[in-house]
Design a protein around this motif. Structure first.
Motif, PDB file in Angstrom:
ATOM      1  N   THR A   1       0.832  -1.206   0.000  1.00 26.58           N
ATOM      2  CA  THR A   1       0.000   0.000   0.000  1.00 26.58           C
ATOM      3  C   THR A   1       0.867   1.256   0.000  1.00 26.58           C
ATOM      4  N   HIS A   2       0.341   2.306  -0.596  1.00 26.41           N
ATOM      5  CA  HIS A   2       0.950   3.635  -0.550  1.00 26.41           C
ATOM      6  C   HIS A   2       0.181   4.472   0.471  1.00 26.41           C
ATOM      7  N   ILE A   3       0.894   5.311   1.203  1.00 24.32           N
ATOM      8  CA  ILE A   3       0.261   6.253   2.126  1.00 24.32           C
ATOM      9  C   ILE A   3       0.258   7.616   1.453  1.00 24.32           C
ATOM     10  N   GLY A   4      -0.910   8.263   1.377  1.00 20.37           N
ATOM     11  CA  GLY A   4      -0.992   9.472   0.583  1.00 20.37           C
ATOM     12  C   GLY A   4      -1.721  10.630   1.226  1.00 20.37           C
ATOM     13  N   PHE A   5      -1.719  11.728   0.505  1.00 15.91           N
ATOM     14  CA  PHE A   5      -2.385  12.980   0.863  1.00 15.91           C
ATOM     15  C   PHE A   5      -3.368  13.265  -0.270  1.00 15.91           C
ATOM     16  N   THR A   6      -4.631  13.089   0.018  1.00 13.04           N
ATOM     17  CA  THR A   6      -5.682  13.079  -1.002  1.00 13.04           C
ATOM     18  C   THR A   6      -6.348  14.438  -1.155  1.00 13.04           C
ATOM     19  N   GLY A   7      -6.543  14.842  -2.389  1.00 12.86           N
ATOM     20  CA  GLY A   7      -7.326  16.036  -2.669  1.00 12.86           C
ATOM     21  C   GLY A   7      -8.756  15.650  -2.984  1.00 12.86           C
ATOM     22  N   THR A   8      -9.704  16.226  -2.246  1.00 17.00           N
ATOM     23  CA  THR A   8     -11.125  15.944  -2.459  1.00 17.00           C
ATOM     24  C   THR A   8     -11.745  17.106  -3.221  1.00 17.00           C
ATOM     25  N   ASN A   9     -12.188  16.819  -4.435  1.00 17.71           N
ATOM     26  CA  ASN A   9     -12.668  17.857  -5.335  1.00 17.71           C
ATOM     27  C   ASN A   9     -14.187  17.988  -5.329  1.00 17.71           C
ATOM     28  N   VAL A  10     -14.678  19.110  -5.850  1.00 20.95           N
ATOM     29  CA  VAL A  10     -16.124  19.349  -5.900  1.00 20.95           C
ATOM     30  C   VAL A  10     -16.734  18.936  -7.235  1.00 20.95           C
ATOM     31  N   GLY A  11     -15.926  18.401  -8.126  1.00 21.77           N
ATOM     32  CA  GLY A  11     -16.422  17.950  -9.412  1.00 21.77           C
ATOM     33  C   GLY A  11     -15.417  17.031 -10.066  1.00 21.77           C
ATOM     34  N   PHE A  12     -15.809  16.424 -11.173  1.00 28.29           N
ATOM     35  CA  PHE A  12     -14.968  15.445 -11.861  1.00 28.29           C
ATOM     36  C   PHE A  12     -14.192  16.068 -13.016  1.00 28.29           C
ATOM     37  N   TYR A  13     -14.752  17.075 -13.647  1.00 29.20           N
ATOM     38  CA  TYR A  13     -14.118  17.648 -14.833  1.00 29.20           C
ATOM     39  C   TYR A  13     -13.267  18.868 -14.462  1.00 29.20           C
TER      40      TYR A  13
ATOM     41  N   ASP B   1      -0.749  20.253 -11.938  1.00 25.59           N
ATOM     42  CA  ASP B   1       0.710  20.254 -11.836  1.00 25.59           C
ATOM     43  C   ASP B   1       1.152  20.997 -10.574  1.00 25.59           C
ATOM     44  N   THR B   2       0.471  22.078 -10.262  1.00 27.10           N
ATOM     45  CA  THR B   2       0.818  22.846  -9.063  1.00 27.10           C
ATOM     46  C   THR B   2       0.536  22.042  -7.803  1.00 27.10           C
ATOM     47  N   LEU B   3      -0.612  21.342  -7.787  1.00 29.25           N
ATOM     48  CA  LEU B   3      -0.922  20.487  -6.645  1.00 29.25           C
ATOM     49  C   LEU B   3       0.110  19.371  -6.510  1.00 29.25           C
ATOM     50  N   ALA B   4       0.506  18.799  -7.628  1.00 31.85           N
ATOM     51  CA  ALA B   4       1.474  17.694  -7.602  1.00 31.85           C
ATOM     52  C   ALA B   4       2.833  18.143  -7.082  1.00 31.85           C
ATOM     53  N   SER B   5       3.159  19.419  -7.252  1.00 27.99           N
ATOM     54  CA  SER B   5       4.465  19.917  -6.796  1.00 27.99           C
ATOM     55  C   SER B   5       4.428  20.409  -5.347  1.00 27.99           C
ATOM     56  N   PHE B   6       3.223  20.422  -4.750  1.00 26.67           N
ATOM     57  CA  PHE B   6       3.106  20.826  -3.345  1.00 26.67           C
ATOM     58  C   PHE B   6       3.661  19.738  -2.438  1.00 26.67           C
ATOM     59  N   ASN B   7       4.411  20.140  -1.440  1.00 29.16           N
ATOM     60  CA  ASN B   7       4.970  19.178  -0.492  1.00 29.16           C
ATOM     61  C   ASN B   7       5.094  19.857   0.863  1.00 29.16           C
ATOM     62  N   TYR B   8       4.382  19.332   1.840  1.00 33.81           N
ATOM     63  CA  TYR B   8       4.426  19.902   3.186  1.00 33.81           C
ATOM     64  C   TYR B   8       5.069  18.896   4.118  1.00 33.81           C
ATOM     65  N   ASP B   9       6.238  19.197   4.578  1.00 33.20           N
ATOM     66  CA  ASP B   9       6.930  18.340   5.538  1.00 33.20           C
ATOM     67  C   ASP B   9       7.056  16.908   5.016  1.00 33.20           C
ATOM     68  N   GLY B  10       7.415  16.801   3.739  1.00 34.27           N
ATOM     69  CA  GLY B  10       7.588  15.482   3.136  1.00 34.27           C
ATOM     70  C   GLY B  10       6.311  14.811   2.710  1.00 34.27           C
ATOM     71  N   LYS B  11       5.201  15.544   2.699  1.00 31.50           N
ATOM     72  CA  LYS B  11       3.903  14.966   2.339  1.00 31.50           C
ATOM     73  C   LYS B  11       3.352  15.673   1.104  1.00 31.50           C
ATOM     74  N   PRO B  12       3.564  15.090  -0.074  1.00 32.90           N
ATOM     75  CA  PRO B  12       2.992  15.671  -1.293  1.00 32.90           C
ATOM     76  C   PRO B  12       1.536  15.259  -1.473  1.00 32.90           C
ATOM     77  N   ILE B  13       0.773  16.057  -2.190  1.00 35.66           N
ATOM     78  CA  ILE B  13      -0.570  15.634  -2.573  1.00 35.66           C
ATOM     79  C   ILE B  13      -0.429  14.555  -3.637  1.00 35.66           C
ATOM     80  N   THR B  14      -1.096  13.439  -3.423  1.00 32.91           N
ATOM     81  CA  THR B  14      -0.856  12.252  -4.237  1.00 32.91           C
ATOM     82  C   THR B  14      -1.972  11.904  -5.206  1.00 32.91           C
ATOM     83  N   ASN B  15      -3.208  12.200  -4.861  1.00 34.61           N
ATOM     84  CA  ASN B  15      -4.326  11.695  -5.668  1.00 34.61           C
ATOM     85  C   ASN B  15      -5.554  12.574  -5.485  1.00 34.61           C
ATOM     86  N   LEU B  16      -6.500  12.420  -6.415  1.00 35.76           N
ATOM     87  CA  LEU B  16      -7.719  13.218  -6.407  1.00 35.76           C
ATOM     88  C   LEU B  16      -8.942  12.313  -6.431  1.00 35.76           C
ATOM     89  N   GLU B  17      -9.949  12.663  -5.650  1.00 34.43           N
ATOM     90  CA  GLU B  17     -11.240  11.986  -5.649  1.00 34.43           C
ATOM     91  C   GLU B  17     -12.282  12.958  -5.121  1.00 34.43           C
TER      92      GLU B  17
END
Length: 291
Positions: free
Chosen positions: A190-202, A220-236
């Motif tokens: 398993t991967h441990i991640g930091f998930t972005g929860t969006n208000v829409g799919f498109y 791309d900007t979200l993917a380059s974000f990293n807080y204390d070694g924790k990047p945003i990894t995925n969207l749902e």
């Protein structure tokens, strides 16, 4: 003072309004899925099923798996539906529906989301399993509740600065998974991640068909974000709402994600159903060893 009829809405049979279930219909461990048809994909592994109901997008089944009583419920898509599901599940265990009063003894539910997601990091491949340690909500749900004390404000502030977040969009909020569940469910694959929860799919997830995006570089900007070694990894579209309301209501929650797309590489899984089915079995077998 009893809760007013307009606030706690019950059906004629005493069931809670949207979910159409009564307190005796649910277990203390609940699996949530987005797709109503995925409920059957979970409960086909059950030893017994003793309750079924379906109303709108909310499909519920309760039964046993390896001797453990479980409820599976579909939420539909989005945190607006999560607001309904989490509040009504909590009402079923923590409000006396006949007297319409909050119970003196609190019941804590264990809520595990099993869903699909898209990675925005190249190193998290399609067909992987990702567990959300943190979730950033790009919706407004938690801001309608007194929730400042459960939000991770340093991360959300850093995220707004990094993305040059538009003031016309909802203020992002960041919440964390239950640490005990996270430790129990993680595994070698398993991967441990930091998930972005969006208000829409498109548009909210950076997809463009015919409409121009406000910020075409947001992913791309979200993917380059990293807080204390924790990047945003995925969207749902549900995790942050589940985490936030679970924390506020005194429940423990975890989000298990089947990565069926990689937005960074443009790939989509050739076997999404099998990936989800594998995640379902993994989750079920982790649940039965949970204390």
């Amino acid at each position: 003072m009893p809760i007013k009829d307009s606030e706690l809405i019950l059906n004629p049979d005493g069931s809670i309004y949207h979910l159409n279930i009564r307190p005796e219909h649910i277990a203390q461990t609940i699996i949530t899925v987005g797709d109503p048809d995925r409920v059957d994909a979970v409960t086909r592994h059950f030893d017994t099923i003793d309750f079924k109901t379906r109303k709108r997008e909310f499909h519920t089944q309760t039964g046993t798996y390896k001797g453990k009583r479980l409820t599976v419920i579909s939420t539909g898509i989005g945190t607006d539906n999560i607001d309904i599901v989490l509040n009504e599940l909590d009402a079923l265990v923590n409000i006396d529906l006949e007297r319409r009063e909050i119970k003196s003894n609190h019941t804590s539910l264990t809520i595990v989301r099993v869903g699909t997601s898209g990675s925005i990091q190249k190193h998290i491949p399609i067909d992987a399993v990702l567990i959300s340690e943190f979730a950033a909500g790009f919706d407004s749900l938690l801001h309608f509740y007194d929730s400042q004390n459960i939000q991770d404000h340093p991360i959300s502030e850093a995220l707004k600065v990094h993305t040059n977040w538009s003031t016309h969009k909802s203020d992002p909020y960041v919440v964390k998974a239950n640490a005990e569940l996270l430790d129990h469910f993680k595994g070698d694959h398993t991967h441990i991640g930091f998930t972005g929860t969006n208000v829409g799919f498109y548009g909210p997830q950076g997809r463009t068909l015919r409409l121009k995006l406000e910020d075409e570089h947001l992913n791309d900007t979200l993917a380059s974000f990293n807080y204390d070694g924790k990047p945003i990894t995925n969207l749902e579209m549900e995790t942050a709402g589940i985490y936030g309301l679970a924390l506020l209501l005194g429940h423990r929650a975890l989000s298990m994600n089947a990565i069926i797309a990689n937005r960074a590489t443009g790939q989509f899984s050739s076997r999404p159903k099998e990936v989800v089915d594998d995640l379902i079995l993994y989750t079920l077998n982790k649940i039965v060893t949970l204390t």
